[in-house]
Structure formats: structure tokens, C-alpha cells
Design an enzyme around this catalytic site. Structure first.
Site, PDB file in Angstrom:
ATOM      1  N   GLU A  24       0.839  -1.208   0.000  1.00 27.83           N
ATOM      2  CA  GLU A  24       0.000   0.000   0.000  1.00 27.83           C
ATOM      3  C   GLU A  24       0.871   1.254   0.000  1.00 27.83           C
ATOM      4  O   GLU A  24       1.829   1.354   0.762  1.00 27.83           O
ATOM      5  CB  GLU A  24      -0.916  -0.015   1.228  1.00 27.83           C
ATOM      6  CG  GLU A  24      -1.836   1.193   1.279  1.00 27.83           C
ATOM      7  CD  GLU A  24      -2.903   1.061   2.351  1.00 27.83           C
ATOM      8  OE1 GLU A  24      -3.509  -0.021   2.458  1.00 27.83           O
ATOM      9  OE2 GLU A  24      -3.111   2.046   3.074  1.00 27.83           O
ATOM     10  N   THR A  55      -3.844   5.052  -1.461  1.00 27.62           N
ATOM     11  CA  THR A  55      -4.877   5.623  -0.591  1.00 27.62           C
ATOM     12  C   THR A  55      -5.501   6.883  -1.211  1.00 27.62           C
ATOM     13  O   THR A  55      -4.981   7.466  -2.171  1.00 27.62           O
ATOM     14  CB  THR A  55      -4.317   5.969   0.803  1.00 27.62           C
ATOM     15  OG1 THR A  55      -3.294   6.944   0.655  1.00 27.62           O
ATOM     16  CG2 THR A  55      -3.764   4.729   1.487  1.00 27.62           C
ATOM     17  N   TYR A  56      -6.619   7.286  -0.601  1.00 26.96           N
ATOM     18  CA  TYR A  56      -7.436   8.403  -1.087  1.00 26.96           C
ATOM     19  C   TYR A  56      -7.693   9.336   0.082  1.00 26.96           C
ATOM     20  O   TYR A  56      -8.107   8.879   1.158  1.00 26.96           O
ATOM     21  CB  TYR A  56      -8.759   7.826  -1.596  1.00 26.96           C
ATOM     22  CG  TYR A  56      -9.705   8.783  -2.260  1.00 26.96           C
ATOM     23  CD1 TYR A  56      -9.567   9.115  -3.606  1.00 26.96           C
ATOM     24  CD2 TYR A  56     -10.786   9.333  -1.561  1.00 26.96           C
ATOM     25  CE1 TYR A  56     -10.463   9.961  -4.226  1.00 26.96           C
ATOM     26  CE2 TYR A  56     -11.690  10.184  -2.179  1.00 26.96           C
ATOM     27  CZ  TYR A  56     -11.519  10.488  -3.527  1.00 26.96           C
ATOM     28  OH  TYR A  56     -12.419  11.331  -4.144  1.00 26.96           O
ATOM     29  N   ALA A  58      -9.563  11.563   2.524  1.00 24.30           N
ATOM     30  CA  ALA A  58     -10.986  11.648   2.866  1.00 24.30           C
ATOM     31  C   ALA A  58     -11.586  12.946   2.329  1.00 24.30           C
ATOM     32  O   ALA A  58     -10.957  14.006   2.364  1.00 24.30           O
ATOM     33  CB  ALA A  58     -11.158  11.562   4.375  1.00 24.30           C
ATOM     34  N   HIS A  84      -8.056   3.206  -3.702  1.00 21.18           N
ATOM     35  CA  HIS A  84      -8.900   3.410  -2.531  1.00 21.18           C
ATOM     36  C   HIS A  84      -9.878   4.533  -2.891  1.00 21.18           C
ATOM     37  O   HIS A  84      -9.526   5.474  -3.612  1.00 21.18           O
ATOM     38  CB  HIS A  84      -8.081   3.866  -1.326  1.00 21.18           C
ATOM     39  CG  HIS A  84      -7.120   2.841  -0.803  1.00 21.18           C
ATOM     40  ND1 HIS A  84      -6.820   2.719   0.536  1.00 21.18           N
ATOM     41  CD2 HIS A  84      -6.389   1.888  -1.433  1.00 21.18           C
ATOM     42  CE1 HIS A  84      -5.947   1.731   0.716  1.00 21.18           C
ATOM     43  NE2 HIS A  84      -5.655   1.219  -0.480  1.00 21.18           N
ATOM     44  N   GLY A 115     -14.533   6.364   4.793  1.00 24.57           N
ATOM     45  CA  GLY A 115     -13.737   7.553   5.107  1.00 24.57           C
ATOM     46  C   GLY A 115     -14.150   8.090   6.461  1.00 24.57           C
ATOM     47  O   GLY A 115     -15.197   7.717   7.001  1.00 24.57           O
ATOM     48  N   ASP A 116     -13.303   8.944   7.008  1.00 19.67           N
ATOM     49  CA  ASP A 116     -13.600   9.502   8.318  1.00 19.67           C
ATOM     50  C   ASP A 116     -14.375  10.800   8.172  1.00 19.67           C
ATOM     51  O   ASP A 116     -14.078  11.606   7.296  1.00 19.67           O
ATOM     52  CB  ASP A 116     -12.300   9.770   9.086  1.00 19.67           C
ATOM     53  CG  ASP A 116     -11.659   8.471   9.525  1.00 19.67           C
ATOM     54  OD1 ASP A 116     -12.390   7.626  10.070  1.00 19.67           O
ATOM     55  OD2 ASP A 116     -10.451   8.299   9.291  1.00 19.67           O
ATOM     56  N   ALA A 131     -19.814   2.508   4.183  1.00 22.58           N
ATOM     57  CA  ALA A 131     -19.085   1.948   3.034  1.00 22.58           C
ATOM     58  C   ALA A 131     -19.953   1.017   2.199  1.00 22.58           C
ATOM     59  O   ALA A 131     -19.794   0.946   0.968  1.00 22.58           O
ATOM     60  CB  ALA A 131     -17.850   1.197   3.540  1.00 22.58           C
ATOM     61  N   HIS A 156     -13.756  -1.321  14.680  1.00 24.46           N
ATOM     62  CA  HIS A 156     -13.621   0.039  14.168  1.00 24.46           C
ATOM     63  C   HIS A 156     -13.712   1.026  15.335  1.00 24.46           C
ATOM     64  O   HIS A 156     -14.525   0.830  16.243  1.00 24.46           O
ATOM     65  CB  HIS A 156     -14.732   0.331  13.144  1.00 24.46           C
ATOM     66  CG  HIS A 156     -14.531   1.653  12.478  1.00 24.46           C
ATOM     67  ND1 HIS A 156     -15.027   2.824  13.011  1.00 24.46           N
ATOM     68  CD2 HIS A 156     -13.838   1.985  11.379  1.00 24.46           C
ATOM     69  CE1 HIS A 156     -14.653   3.832  12.227  1.00 24.46           C
ATOM     70  NE2 HIS A 156     -13.929   3.349  11.240  1.00 24.46           N
TER      71      HIS A 156
HETATM   72  P1  FAD Z   1     -17.840   1.439   7.475  1.00 30.21           P
HETATM   73  O1  FAD Z   1     -17.712   0.036   7.044  1.00 30.21           O
HETATM   74  O2  FAD Z   1     -18.987   2.228   6.939  1.00 30.21           O
HETATM   75  O3  FAD Z   1     -17.886   1.438   9.073  1.00 30.21           O
HETATM   76  C1  FAD Z   1     -17.751   2.634   9.833  1.00 30.21           C
HETATM   77  C2  FAD Z   1     -18.437   2.451  11.179  1.00 30.21           C
HETATM   78  O4  FAD Z   1     -19.854   2.398  10.968  1.00 30.21           O
HETATM   79  C3  FAD Z   1     -18.092   1.149  11.926  1.00 30.21           C
HETATM   80  O5  FAD Z   1     -18.071   1.421  13.293  1.00 30.21           O
HETATM   81  C4  FAD Z   1     -19.229   0.223  11.558  1.00 30.21           C
HETATM   82  O6  FAD Z   1     -19.452  -0.801  12.512  1.00 30.21           O
HETATM   83  C5  FAD Z   1     -20.398   1.193  11.513  1.00 30.21           C
HETATM   84  N1  FAD Z   1     -21.471   0.777  10.615  1.00 30.21           N
HETATM   85  C6  FAD Z   1     -21.339   0.219   9.383  1.00 30.21           C
HETATM   86  N2  FAD Z   1     -22.555   0.022   8.829  1.00 30.21           N
HETATM   87  C7  FAD Z   1     -23.469   0.487   9.712  1.00 30.21           C
HETATM   88  C8  FAD Z   1     -24.898   0.592   9.719  1.00 30.21           C
HETATM   89  N3  FAD Z   1     -25.620   0.177   8.690  1.00 30.21           N
HETATM   90  N4  FAD Z   1     -25.505   1.161  10.797  1.00 30.21           N
HETATM   91  C9  FAD Z   1     -24.775   1.594  11.868  1.00 30.21           C
HETATM   92  N5  FAD Z   1     -23.419   1.520  11.915  1.00 30.21           N
HETATM   93  C10 FAD Z   1     -22.782   0.983  10.855  1.00 30.21           C
HETATM   94  N6  FAD Z   1      -9.399   6.232   4.925  1.00 30.21           N
HETATM   95  C11 FAD Z   1      -9.197   7.205   3.997  1.00 30.21           C
HETATM   96  O7  FAD Z   1      -9.612   8.336   4.187  1.00 30.21           O
HETATM   97  N7  FAD Z   1      -8.505   6.931   2.827  1.00 30.21           N
HETATM   98  C12 FAD Z   1      -8.020   5.693   2.558  1.00 30.21           C
HETATM   99  O8  FAD Z   1      -7.417   5.471   1.511  1.00 30.21           O
HETATM  100  C13 FAD Z   1      -8.222   4.659   3.526  1.00 30.21           C
HETATM  101  N8  FAD Z   1      -7.759   3.413   3.294  1.00 30.21           N
HETATM  102  C14 FAD Z   1      -7.993   2.418   4.209  1.00 30.21           C
HETATM  103  C15 FAD Z   1      -7.522   1.138   3.947  1.00 30.21           C
HETATM  104  C16 FAD Z   1      -7.739   0.112   4.854  1.00 30.21           C
HETATM  105  C17 FAD Z   1      -7.227  -1.278   4.540  1.00 30.21           C
HETATM  106  C18 FAD Z   1      -8.449   0.367   6.070  1.00 30.21           C
HETATM  107  C19 FAD Z   1      -8.680  -0.736   7.046  1.00 30.21           C
HETATM  108  C20 FAD Z   1      -8.927   1.655   6.337  1.00 30.21           C
HETATM  109  C21 FAD Z   1      -8.702   2.693   5.418  1.00 30.21           C
HETATM  110  N9  FAD Z   1      -9.161   3.985   5.640  1.00 30.21           N
HETATM  111  C22 FAD Z   1      -8.940   4.977   4.711  1.00 30.21           C
HETATM  112  C23 FAD Z   1      -9.854   4.336   6.905  1.00 30.21           C
HETATM  113  C24 FAD Z   1     -11.402   4.297   6.805  1.00 30.21           C
HETATM  114  O9  FAD Z   1     -11.879   5.195   5.834  1.00 30.21           O
HETATM  115  C25 FAD Z   1     -11.931   4.650   8.187  1.00 30.21           C
HETATM  116  O10 FAD Z   1     -11.682   3.607   9.101  1.00 30.21           O
HETATM  117  C26 FAD Z   1     -13.383   5.077   8.261  1.00 30.21           C
HETATM  118  O11 FAD Z   1     -13.623   5.650   9.556  1.00 30.21           O
HETATM  119  C27 FAD Z   1     -14.377   3.925   8.134  1.00 30.21           C
HETATM  120  O12 FAD Z   1     -14.340   3.371   6.921  1.00 30.21           O
HETATM  121  P2  FAD Z   1     -15.031   1.936   6.674  1.00 30.21           P
HETATM  122  O13 FAD Z   1     -14.987   1.740   5.235  1.00 30.21           O
HETATM  123  O14 FAD Z   1     -14.460   0.914   7.585  1.00 30.21           O
HETATM  124  O15 FAD Z   1     -16.539   2.279   7.180  1.00 30.21           O
END
Ligand code: FAD
Length: 300
Positions: A24, A55-56, A58, A84, A115-116, A131, A156
Site C-alpha cells: 500500500e 490511498t485516497y 478523505a 482506494h 472515510g472519516d 461503506a 472500528h
Molecule cells: P464502514 O464500514 O462504513 O464502518 C464505519 C463504522 O460504521 C463502523 O463502526 C461500523 O461498525 C459502523 N457501521 C457500518 N454500517 C453500519 C450501519 N448500517 N448502521 C450503523 N453503523 C454501521 N481512509 C481514507 O480516508 N482513505 C483511505 O485510503 C483509507 N484506506 C484504508 C484502507 C484500509 C485497509 C483500512 C482498514 C482503512 C482505510 N481507511 C482509509 C480508513 C477508513 O476510511 C476509516 O476507518 C473510516 O472511519 C471507516 O471506513 P469503513 O470503510 O471501515 O466504514
């Protein structure tokens, strides 16, 4: 039958064919950092990675830089580059436009992320919350993408310790994706427990463990990233790293040792591959892969 050009290979197919090795990177901000990344890719290419990812920022802060690097690597190297993509703050039209560009350029692998949200707590706007909504949009796009999602072995950070809910949402997300990639973690048991919990929910989508070699970045940077991502640095490891904090070579040696050990245990336990957080540098990655030996990708 003609086979897909390298950049057109789907990560789902690569994982199905055997253990993968991936690296990555992040989009560099300066010309000098750009040259560093080019050098790193040149140095890592002989390891024949299955794929690399970029990566991308946010909210779209690196939209064009991420796209340009992914397209360039994907079209010039004998392995695909995965983009990403975070959906928080974006409209459906913005995401669809970017997916159109990727598809037109022959990029067929997307890591779909939420994303955050903004650190100040303000509403990011846009059409997405989670996501899974992005996975569905990418799936519906005619670009024929292989779709990965993020997984957090230690939960998470926004799951607020609700393990059961975190795992249910993760299982539901993995069910509509092709594969997962984990946040970095240091305890082997955290990965195994996550896989077992997903299994108990009927989810068998492969999840690649993400490994961050400590020492690939200054210790302060590692601590900051670990804090943001909810990755716990075990106390004994932290003590060792802190004792060498001012000696980059010693720090890197510890990191290579720790990452090699974790990687080997994960492979022995049946992990579908290894995703190494290279931080745009080759030194630690080269040594870890050398330590694992040339045949680690062949099924044992
Ligand atoms: P989600 O899967 O949507 O989850 C986020 C939170 O919401 C979790 O607590 C989950 O349990 C909860 N949740 C999910 N669905 C629901 C629902 N239906 N109802 C209620 N709660 C729910 N960030 C960047 O900005 N750029 C990047 O390039 C990047 N690359 C990454 C690569 C990897 C391998 C990893 C592990 C993370 C990366 N991140 C990146 C970080 C990521 O964007 C953050 O962790 C972000 O806060 C959550 O993204 P997620 O896709 O896990 O979210």
C-alpha cells in the site's frame, strides 16, 4: 481465449488463485516525494506483487493525485493497482464520474471505504454514510470492478466497543464485497478472532491481513496512526521501540523482526495473503519478503 492485461486483472481472481502479496502506498505531496515513490515501486516490482494500492484523501483531497498514480502504475507495471475510494462527503455523481474515469483507463479494482467524518464534527454532506452504500454503487457501475472493503480486527474506532454490532456490520459489508483488507494490527490473535467471528456469522469472504512494519516511519508517526485507527501497540513492543526511538536502523530492525514473525504466523494459520503498509519506502518490505522466503505464495 485471451488473458486480461496485467492491470485488468481482478484482485478477487488473484486471491482465488493463491496467496497474494500486496503493498500500500499513499499519494505524494511534493516532487521529491513523488520521485521517492517512483524509486520505491521500481525497487519493489521485482518482488512481483499480486497488486498494489493507493490511498485516497478523505473528502476527495487527493482525488486527482490518487487517480493519476493508480492509472499510471496500473498501465505501466505487470500488476494491477487498486484505487482506494472514500464516499463520505461525496455525491453519487462525483463517485460515478471517478469510476467512469477508472473504467476508461483500465482500472478494475476499488477499495470501497466510508472515510472519516470531519475532525471538527461538522456534517460532511454528500449522499453516503456507510461503506456498504459505496460497495453497492461500485457494483452497479458498468466498469466491472472487483471490490474490496476495510476490516478492523480490533473493531472500528466508531464501534464504541460494541463487538457484536461491529462484526454484524462487517459481515454484511463483506457479503457484498469480493474481499477485505485489514487495518494494521500487532496481535496475531486479533486477526484469528475476527475471522472466527465472521465465520460464525456465515461470512467466508477472504480478508487480507494488513501489516505495518514498525520502524518504517518515525515512532511518533506510528503512534499517531495507531491512535487514529484503534490499533493497539502492545506494551512490550512499545517499550522496545521507545528504547530505540532515536536510532532509525535499530527501529527498522525491530520492525522487520516483528512484522516477519506476525506475517509467518498469519500465513501458517491460512491467511489468504499479506498486505504490507509500505509507507512509500522499500527497505523494510524488501527484508520482510526476503525473510518469508521465495515460496510463501505457493499453497503449503
Ligand atoms: P464502514 O464500514 O462504513 O464502518 C464505519 C463504522 O460504521 C463502523 O463502526 C461500523 O461498525 C459502523 N457501521 C457500518 N454500517 C453500519 C450501519 N448500517 N448502521 C450503523 N453503523 C454501521 N481512509 C481514507 O480516508 N482513505 C483511505 O485510503 C483509507 N484506506 C484504508 C484502507 C484500509 C485497509 C483500512 C482498514 C482503512 C482505510 N481507511 C482509509 C480508513 C477508513 O476510511 C476509516 O476507518 C473510516 O472511519 C471507516 O471506513 P469503513 O470503510 O471501515 O466504514
Amino acid at each position: 481465449m485471451t488473458s486480461a492485461p496485467p492491470g485488468g486483472q481482478k484482485i478477487a481472481d488473484l486471491i482465488a488463485a493463491g496467496r497474494t502479496l500486496s503493498f500500500e502506498f499513499f499519494p505524494p505531496k511534493t516532487d521529491e516525494a513523488e520521485r521517492q515513490l517512483e524509486k520505491t515501486i521500481h525497487e519493489l516490482a521485482p518482488l512481483r506483487p499480486s497488486f498494489v494500492s493507493v490511498t485516497y484523501g478523505a473528502g476527495g483531497s487527493t482525488r486527482n493525485r490518487t487517480r493519476d498514480i493508480v492509472v499510471q502504475v496500473n498501465s505501466s507495471q505487470p500488476f494491477p493497482a487498486m484505487a482506494h475510494l472514500t464516499c463520505s462527503g461525496h455525491t453519487r455523481a462525483e463517485i460515478t464520474g471517478l469510476l467512469d474515469e477508472y473504467a476508461a483507463a483500465g482500472v478494475h479494482n476499488i477499495l470501497a471505504l466510508a472515510g472519516d467524518p470531519p475532525a471538527d464534527g461538522s456534517d460532511p454532506g454528500g449522499d453516503f454514510t456507510y461503506a456498504t452504500e459505496l460497495v453497492e454503487l461500485v457494483r452497479a457501475h458498468p466498469g466491472d470492478f472487483s471490490v474490496g472493503v476495510a476490516a478492523h480486527p480490533e473493531l472500528h474506532p466508531r464501534s464504541a466497543g460494541d463487538r457484536a454490532a461491529d462484526r454484524r456490520y462487517l459481515a454484511a459489508k463483506l457479503a457484498v464485497a469480493d474481499f477485505g483488507v485489514t487495518q494494521f494490527f500487532f496481535e496475531f490473535d486479533d486477526y484469528v478472532r475476527m475471522v472466527d467471528e465472521l465465520d460464525a456469522l456465515g461470512c467466508t469472504t477472504p480478508v487480507l491481513p494488513g501489516i505495518m512494519p514498525p520502524g518504517a516511519s518515525p515512532l511518533a508517526g506510528l503512534k499517531r496512526m495507531a491512535g487514529m485507527n484503534g490499533s493497539v501497540i502492545p506494551a512490550a513492543l512499545l517499550d522496545r521501540l521507545e528504547a530505540s526511538a532515536d536510532d532509525p536502523d535499530a527501529l527498522r530492525d525491530i520492525g522487520v523482526e516483528v512484522a516477519t514473525d506476525l506475517a509467518q504466523r498469519l500465513l501458517d494459520a491460512g491467511a489468504p495473503g499479506l498486505h504490507l503498509y509500505a509507507l512509500n519506502r522499500s527497505a523494510s518490505v524488501l527484508r520482510i519478503v526476503e525473510n518469508l522466503g521465495p515460496d510463501f505464495r505457493s499453497p503449503g
